[in-house]
Design a protein around this motif. Structure first.
Motif, PDB file in Angstrom:
ATOM      1  N   GLU A 182     -16.993  33.700 -45.206  1.00 21.70           N
ATOM      2  CA  GLU A 182     -15.854  33.060 -44.573  1.00 21.70           C
ATOM      3  C   GLU A 182     -15.608  33.640 -43.169  1.00 21.70           C
ATOM      4  O   GLU A 182     -15.389  32.899 -42.194  1.00 21.70           O
ATOM      5  N   ASP A 183     -15.725  35.005 -43.033  1.00 18.94           N
ATOM      6  CA  ASP A 183     -15.448  35.599 -41.728  1.00 18.94           C
ATOM      7  C   ASP A 183     -16.472  35.185 -40.704  1.00 18.94           C
ATOM      8  O   ASP A 183     -16.169  34.929 -39.559  1.00 18.94           O
ATOM      9  N   ASP A 212     -15.674  31.812 -39.685  1.00 17.40           N
ATOM     10  CA  ASP A 212     -14.506  31.848 -38.795  1.00 17.40           C
ATOM     11  C   ASP A 212     -14.890  32.370 -37.401  1.00 17.40           C
ATOM     12  O   ASP A 212     -14.489  31.809 -36.365  1.00 17.40           O
ATOM     13  N   ASN A 213     -15.683  33.454 -37.381  1.00 19.45           N
ATOM     14  CA  ASN A 213     -16.147  34.005 -36.090  1.00 19.45           C
ATOM     15  C   ASN A 213     -16.963  32.992 -35.328  1.00 19.45           C
ATOM     16  O   ASN A 213     -16.843  32.839 -34.116  1.00 19.45           O
ATOM     17  N   GLY A 221     -16.722  29.882 -35.551  1.00 19.85           N
ATOM     18  CA  GLY A 221     -15.810  28.879 -34.995  1.00 19.85           C
ATOM     19  C   GLY A 221     -15.174  29.386 -33.713  1.00 19.85           C
ATOM     20  O   GLY A 221     -15.088  28.673 -32.714  1.00 19.85           O
ATOM     21  N   ARG A 222     -14.758  30.630 -33.822  1.00 20.64           N
ATOM     22  CA  ARG A 222     -14.129  31.190 -32.626  1.00 20.64           C
ATOM     23  C   ARG A 222     -15.134  31.279 -31.476  1.00 20.64           C
ATOM     24  O   ARG A 222     -14.827  30.971 -30.313  1.00 20.64           O
ATOM     25  N   LYS A 257     -17.705  25.169 -42.535  1.00 26.28           N
ATOM     26  CA  LYS A 257     -16.417  25.525 -43.118  1.00 26.28           C
ATOM     27  C   LYS A 257     -16.076  24.567 -44.263  1.00 26.28           C
ATOM     28  O   LYS A 257     -15.644  24.976 -45.353  1.00 26.28           O
TER      29      LYS A 257
END
Lengths: 353, 703
Positions: B243-244, B247-248, B250-251, B441
């Protein structure tokens, strides 16, 4: 197409009861002459403990009998019979319920061999696909609907089929074995044994022929070596008791529906009961009337139940009472006494008082 | 025509060796005790009448043996008829002739002992019972009727049922009927229960269902196994999509987009600004050349360098000549370098050096082209140069920004595809990165949702995960079907239990009814029930027959009694009886039966029979015997045998009775009197003297 049905032949060793083989042989010959190609034997083809089937096979091979397809349903006496026991191509033993369509007939026959269960159990497992009112049930057991008939040798209830079963499964006709006396009750028909087994199975014997196209059933006589008859006469004392008895005996013989050619075959049991002024005279009359027939045993006319009556006053009372009985209204039916029983009771009442 | 005994011949009758007699109107037979008087009477009875134990007369006679004959005249046909102990009897002859003779006629014609005085045995006098006993079968009929129980007599028999007092045979009938009904119902129920409770069919069905459920259970376990396997795969797949990282990613993708956009903008801006640089540099060049005159030759420094190169070259040649090749080579290198420097300096001086007129012309033209304004002079150029110079500081800043952004974008362009590939995505063009990031995601979320879904299904299977099979049973698990199968099996088992319970109940009921055991098999119990049914039916039929017969017999006997009563009444009113009464009593001429009581009438009035004197009653009874007997013969007289019938009468009545007997003989009756009494013997002898030769006397023991 015509299908013949019989049952309860009770074949033993031929030497013991040749008349049973001869009756079945005569039946088969009648079928060959009539062009009937199928015979259903609805149970008890063989007597209990009969394991030698060679004499039956020999019988079936004789003459043109091999042309007849014989469908044997197991009965309670030959319940161990199996499809592999009879080594003849034209004889098929139904040792399990099966549907038989003779020569592709549109009328299927559900053959239900005897088992110690209610017949409905076997019917229900095989009735799917049989069109209501278009199929025939053939089995071996007791029909418990309507007037109940009991095999005098076997007083239990054997593979019973109820009226409700027939309403549920809707066969067109039912052909059963087990009761040796021919009997028809609505759609249920007992074929009866083609040869009387003993003095208790009286009268001329027959088999059934069912026409699948017309939906009709007829009974045809079977030529047998032996014809059993049993007559009991309740004597009422009177000055002309001998004459009355003679007339009654002649009338009874007339009801046998036999001809002179049958006389050698007939075995008769004659019993006299009641009260007589002249027992000797009664004996003479009965011996005279039945003199041309063979008695079923050495006893001859059985007078054991005939009492002597020499009191004319009692006789007058007895006669008057019998006249009253004949005019009386009283319950009648299966559970009621027969006239002879009431007459005997009248005599016992008068003479026992 | 009178019926008379014309001859009696007997041998060896009791103590009598031989007895012969040709009877007349009055016949007196005298004998002391043991001389055979009774034997003779019984001989006459046996010869003339039916005297068996069941005979109508109910005589109780001894076996007297002997032989003999009795001849009777006046019988139908008119001829003499001889009777013996074995031949036909008078009863038969009268019966054959159609004569309506009372069956117990012998009782009328033969009087033994004191029977004329029967009335004495009945306190209150003679009544119907006396007459009935004497003149009818009343006793027999009464005996028959009395033998029939009252409950049968009172029973009502119709075509539908038999009802009556709940006693005796009728109660037995009802009880048996109830019992049979109970047995029949039980039998029907038993047959029905057995026929409809096809337990084998249900057992087979239950077995099939159990097997199918078993297969489905295996399928359930295997299904659980597959679910667990799928969960494990999903977990692995989810683990591959941290998940991280997503998320990273995505960022990063966002940052990349942001940086890239900024870079683009800065670059564009730089590009715009950079276009002034060339003008700036051109202006700078213009400023450098704008004040000199390059047509004056090379600048001094260039000329110094050129000179050094020539010197160095010459020194090098000299050294070569001197054989100092290394040093010469060094000098040649310096010389070449100086030449290059000279050329450079020369070229440089050509570029930046003071412009020529031509250059100034071109400069003005270029200025106009570049700035779209005329070059008005050096100040304008300087002014322009200063303006552009101010913008050159911005360029450096932009270049720095572009460089930094380019580095950042490069870093992201390097990292993002790597991350994407590590997450199982295809990097592709950067414009797809955001889409991939979102997809990943979403994919993760989907995987987690799917896992939860499977986890729920797995949990609902409620299995022990240690026993999950890895082999496919070949049946697809269907939870609804399994539930349906289980429900069906449960229903079948319930029905089976209910049927087995019903069967057990019916077996118990049969066992109770038949006295059998519920542990017996059905067939055995059936047979017992059938036997009991048959026996009970037989009992019912016999009981019914007994009731019907009893009722018929009772009514028939009653009707016969009424007929006999009527016959007695008619007889009492008949002329022969009236004549006999008149002849015997001399005064009374009518007798009747009213309410079972005899009434007698004469010219002097009516009297109850019981109120008459004993002598008169004896006369009446004798008259009744004679009257009834002669009535059956159309009024003709007959014979009368009196076996010491007067012996118990007193002297006066004896005379009267003897006189009466003689009087009857005069009227055509044949009288036989047997006695051991001397007084009566003498009275008969005396009184019969009036008959001349009509008196016959025999004394037993003398013959």
């Amino acid at each position: 197409m015509k299908i013949a049905v019989t049952a309860d032949v009770h074949l033993t060793a031929r030497a013991d009861h040749p008349e049973r083989y001869n009756a079945l042989g005569a039946l088969l010959d009648e079928l060959t002459e009539s062009g009937i190609e199928h015979l259903i034997i609805a149970g008890d083809l063989f007597d209990r403990n009969q394991r030698d089937y060679s004499e039956f096979e020999e019988l079936c091979r004789e003459s043109r009998r091999g042309q007849i397809s014989i469908h044997v349903i197991r009965g309670n006496h030959d319940r161990s019979l199996s499809s592999g026991d009879i080594a003849l191509p034209n004889v098929h033993v139904a040792d399990a319920p099966e549907i038989m369509r003779p020569d592709g007939s549109n009328t299927p026959f559900l053959l239900v061999p005897y088992e110690d269960v209610a017949m409905a159990e076997r019917i229900s497992a095989h009735v799917d696909g049989l069109e209501p009112d278009r199929w025939i049930l053939a089995g071996h057991g007791d029909y418990t609907g309507g007037q109940r008939h009991v095999n005098p040798h076997e007083k239990g209830t054997y593979m019973p089929v109820e009226r409700a079963d027939l309403d549920r499964f809707k066969p067109r006709e039912v052909f059963l074995g087990h009761i040796h006396k021919p009997h028809d009750s609505e759609m249920v028909h007992y074929a009866g044994s083609p040869c009387g087994l003993d003095i208790n199975e009286t009268g001329k014997r027959s088999f059934m022929v069912y026409d699948t196209d017309a939906g009709t059933m007829e009974r045809r006589p079977v030529e047998t070596d032996v014809l059993w008859f049993s007559e009991t006469f309740t004597v009422v004392p009177s000055p002309d008791e001998a004459g009355r008895l003679r007339g009654s005996a002649i009338q009874r013989i007339g009801r046998w529906d036999t001809g002179p050619e049958d006389i050698p075959k007939i075995r008769v049991r004659v019993r006299a009961t009641g009260y007589a002024r002249d027992r000797k005279g009664v004996r003479s009359v009965l011996e005279e009337v039945f003199q041309k027939y063979r008695f079923h045993d050495e006893t001859g006319v059985d007078f054991g139940g005939l009492m002597s009556a020499d009191d004319e006053r009692l006789e007058a009372v007895a006669r008057a009472a019998i006249e009253r009985v004949d005019k009386m209204e009283f319950p009648k039916g299966d559970q009621q006494p027969r006239r002879e029983e009431i007459i005997t009771a009248v005599l016992n009442t008068v003479y026992g008082s | 025509m009178p019926v008379r005994i014309s001859r009696i011949n007997a041998k060896n009758i009791g103590p009598i060796r031989e007895f012969t007699m040709r009877p007349g109107p009055i016949n007196l037979i005298y004998g002391e005790n043991e001389q055979g008087k009774t034997a003779l009477v019984e001989f006459i009875l046996k010869c003339l009448f039916k005297t068996g134990a069941r005979s109508p007369g109910k005589w109780d006679l001894r076996d007297i043996g002997g032989t003999g004959k009795i001849t009777v005249t006046g019988l139908p046909g008119g001829k003499e008829t001889t009777f013996s102990l074995t031949k036909k009897k008078l009863d038969d002859i009268w019966s054959e002739s159609g004569a309506q003779m009372p069956e117990n006629i012998s009782r009328l014609l033969v009087v033994r002992g004191a029977e004329p005085a029967l009335a004495d045995n009945f306190p209150g006098g003679a009544d119907k019972s006396i007459l009935s006993k004497l003149l009818s079968n009343e006793d027999v009929l009464a005996t028959i009727q009395n033998s029939i129980p009252q409950n049968i007599v009172k029973a009502e028999i119709t075509s539908r049922e038999i009802t009556g007092p709940a006693q005796g045979r009728v109660k037995q009938y009802r009880d048996t009927q109830t019992e049979l009904e109970r047995i029949n119902n039980l039998f029907t129920e038993a047959v029905h229960t057995r026929a409809s409770h096809n337990t084998e069919e249900l057992r087979t069905g239950a077995r099939d269902l159990s097997e199918e459920i078993g297969r489905m259970e295996k399928a359930r376990l295997y299904h659980a196994f597959t679910l667990r396997t799928r969960m494990q795969k999903l977990e692995k797949e989810i683990g591959g999509l941290p998940e991280d990282e997503i998320d990273n990613l995505g960022r990063d993708v966002d940052r990349y987009a942001e940086k890239k956009a900024l870079l683009s903008r800065k670059t564009s801006e730089l590009k715009t600004v950079s276009r002034t640089r060339e003008n700036y540099e051109w202006l700078r060049h213009c400023r450098e050349i704008g004040d000199g005159d390059r047509d004056a030759g090379a600048p001094p420094e260039a000329r110094a360098i050129g000179l050094f190169s020539v010197v160095a070259f010459a020194a090098g040649v000299a050294l070569v000549i001197l054989g100092r090749s290394v040093a010469a080579l060094t000098l040649f290198v310096f010389s070449a370098a100086a030449v290059a420097l000279y050329i450079h300096s020369l070229r440089k001086s050509l570029k930046t050096g003071p412009a020529t007129r031509e250059e100034r012309s071109r400069m003005a033209s270029e200025y106009r082209r570049r700035f779209n304004e005329p070059l008005t002079g050096r100040p304008a150029l300087e002014q322009k140069f200063e303006a552009l110079g101010r913008e050159q500081g911005r360029i450096a800043e932009l270049e720095s920004d572009v460089r930094m952004l380019t580095e950042e974008c490069s870093a992201l362009e390097s990292r993002i595809p790597r991350v994407l590939e590590s997450l199982g995505a295809t990097s592709g063009a950067d414009e797809n990165w955001r889409c991939w990031a979102l997809k990943l995601k979403k994919r993760r979320a989907q995987l987690i949702a799917r896992k939860h879904e499977i986890q729920t299904s797995y949990a609902s299977l409620n299995v022990n995960e240690d026993t999950l099979p890895e082999t496919d049973p070949g049946v697809e698990f269907d939870a609804r079907k399994l539930e349906k199968l289980k429900n069906t099996l449960s229903a079948v088992e319930d029905r089976l239990k209910a049927r087995e319970r019903d069967l057990a109940d019916i077996k118990n009921a049969i066992a109770r009814e038949t006295g059998g055991s519920a542990g017996e098999d059905f067939e055995s119990l059936f047979r017992k029930l059938a036997e009991k049914q048959e026996n009970t039916l037989g009992d019912l039929q016999r009981t019914t027959a007994g009731i019907i017969a009893g009722k018929a017999v009772y009514e028939a006997a009653g009707a016969l009694r009424r007929e006999e009563d009527k016959a007695i009444a008619e007889g009492l009113a008949s002329k022969p009886v009236a004549d006999a009464l008149k002849a015997v009593t001399g005064s009374y001429n009518r007798i009747s039966l009213e309410q079972d009581k005899l009434h007698i009438s004469g010219p002097d009035g009516d009297y109850d029979f019981s109120s008459l004197s004993t002598g008169t009653r004896e006369q009446v009874m004798l008259a009744l015997r004679m009257g009834f007997a002669s009535r059956v013969l159309g009024g003709d007289p007959m014979f009368l045998i009196l076996d010491d019938a007067f012996q118990h009468s007193d002297w006066k009545r004896r005379e009267s009775l003897v006189s009466l007997s003689v009087s009857l003989a005069k009227n055509g009756w044949q009288i036989f009197y047997l006695t051991m009494d001397n007084h009566l013997r003498d009275l008969f002898r005396k009184t019969s003297a009036v008959l001349d030769d009509g008196f016959e006397y025999r004394e037993l023991g003398l013959q």
